[in-house]
Design a protein around this motif. Sequence first.
Motif, PDB file in Angstrom:
ATOM      1  N   LYS A   1       0.822  -1.206   0.000  1.00 56.21           N
ATOM      2  CA  LYS A   1       0.000   0.000   0.000  1.00 56.21           C
ATOM      3  C   LYS A   1       0.860   1.262   0.000  1.00 56.21           C
ATOM      4  CE  LYS A   1      -4.194  -1.678   2.347  1.00 56.21           C
ATOM      5  NZ  LYS A   1      -5.064  -1.483   3.540  1.00 56.21           N
TER       6      LYS A   1
ATOM      7  N   GLN B   1       2.590   1.813  -3.364  1.00 59.58           N
ATOM      8  CA  GLN B   1       1.594   2.243  -4.350  1.00 59.58           C
ATOM      9  C   GLN B   1       1.291   3.732  -4.212  1.00 59.58           C
ATOM     10  OE1 GLN B   1      -2.430   1.560  -3.243  1.00 59.58           O
ATOM     11  NE2 GLN B   1      -2.685   3.395  -4.455  1.00 59.58           N
TER      12      GLN B   1
ATOM     13  N   ARG C   1      -6.608  -0.024  -3.506  1.00 56.95           N
ATOM     14  CA  ARG C   1      -5.924   1.161  -4.007  1.00 56.95           C
ATOM     15  C   ARG C   1      -6.443   2.386  -3.252  1.00 56.95           C
ATOM     16  NH1 ARG C   1      -3.225  -0.178  -8.901  1.00 56.95           N
ATOM     17  NH2 ARG C   1      -2.815  -2.426  -8.719  1.00 56.95           N
TER      18      ARG C   1
ATOM     19  N   TRP D   1      -1.106  -5.629  -8.641  1.00 56.46           N
ATOM     20  CA  TRP D   1      -0.105  -4.754  -8.013  1.00 56.46           C
ATOM     21  C   TRP D   1       1.262  -4.989  -8.641  1.00 56.46           C
ATOM     22  CZ3 TRP D   1       4.546  -4.583  -5.656  1.00 56.46           C
ATOM     23  CH2 TRP D   1       4.869  -3.430  -4.942  1.00 56.46           C
TER      24      TRP D   1
END
Length: 403
Positions: free
Chosen positions: A126, A129, A164, A294
């Motif tokens: 996470k 990202q 996301r 991912w």
Amino acid sequence: MINLQPYSNPAYFGILLIALLPVIIGLYFGRRLKIYESIFTLAFLILTFGGDHWHQGAALILYTCYQVLLTMGFTHYRWNKNQTTIFVSAVILSILPLIIVKFTPLFPNYNGFNIGFLGISYLTFKTVQVIMELRDGTIKEISWSQYLHFLLFFPTISSGPIDRYRRFIKDYENVPDRSAYLDDVSKAVFYLIQGFLYKYILGYIFGTLLLPNVARAAMSQSSAFGGTGISWYLLGYMYVYSMYLFFDFAGYSLFAVSISYFMGIKTPMNFNKPFLAHNIKEFWNRWHMTLSFWFRDFIFMRFTFWVMKHRWVKNRVRMSQLAYLVNFLIMGFWHGLTWYYIVYGLFHAAAIIINDYWLRYKKNHADKIPHNKFTEGLAIFVTFNIVCFSFLIFSGFLNQLWF
């Protein structure tokens, strides 16, 4: 203090559903009780990381503070004249805790101490990202409180699915109307029941009733051949383990999605009938999809653009093959620093490269290659067996059998 692992037993679900009632009632009347949700999340994090796992709880607190400060710092300095250096440094620093966790056991003086905790990999995915999308500009601004909710969203904290940031915040800040929420609750109940069927019935049958017996039989048969024999029991182990792995993990993911829907957050699904895939590339679009996507977006595509920018490889086919190799090799290392995880990654890289050759050949000779129900069934059968063999490697059972 009691300690409950996520979705581990009926007591956990009983406590969870009772605690969820105010959230459900609030959303039914068009309100998100953010303060209650924060207290609720804290309570379940304490249940998960408290008691005998207090050291994991301490690691989670330090890790979260570190990542929030790092991300907010990057937000402030991302358009500095040395932005590329700052970006690369931020990505490396965000991954650093996970690297330390993975490599610490390799050191000779390792005595069992580790800074890791349940879910560190998924929190790292996470943070990476968010940093990358901040650099791209797809995320314009970020608030530390929303980021904290995103990181510590407890239904998915331990094993995903990997959401996301923009999708999560959109759901978090926009309460669905009553009819839409009732539809979400209906899906949540269905996913919860399906999760129980997968994890606690089918997963139990394959993982607890069948797998140990098949494993003992395979070990016994192998010993009879001096440790080198390949038996029908080993083949049985391959299929039983593959079914157990799917139903156990898919069941867990369904629980996470179900609880998310109860909370008005449409966490993406992780599995979509993966064993019906016609080829290995389609399989990775159906299996552990949030992880697969991912890796596609933040490893495969980034590496491809980087190679193109530096013109290391001009042939696009070779470029994609190299990117597949890097992508799945990193995935293998992420699972663990043992030979069978690394071979598992290399196996899938080789399989998807061979699959690309076949798809190009098939496209160029479409008039000569039949396409009907039989060939489709054959494709599914071949893909299923290739995948199951890869799971046999992944299981580490061959390591027990041969070494």
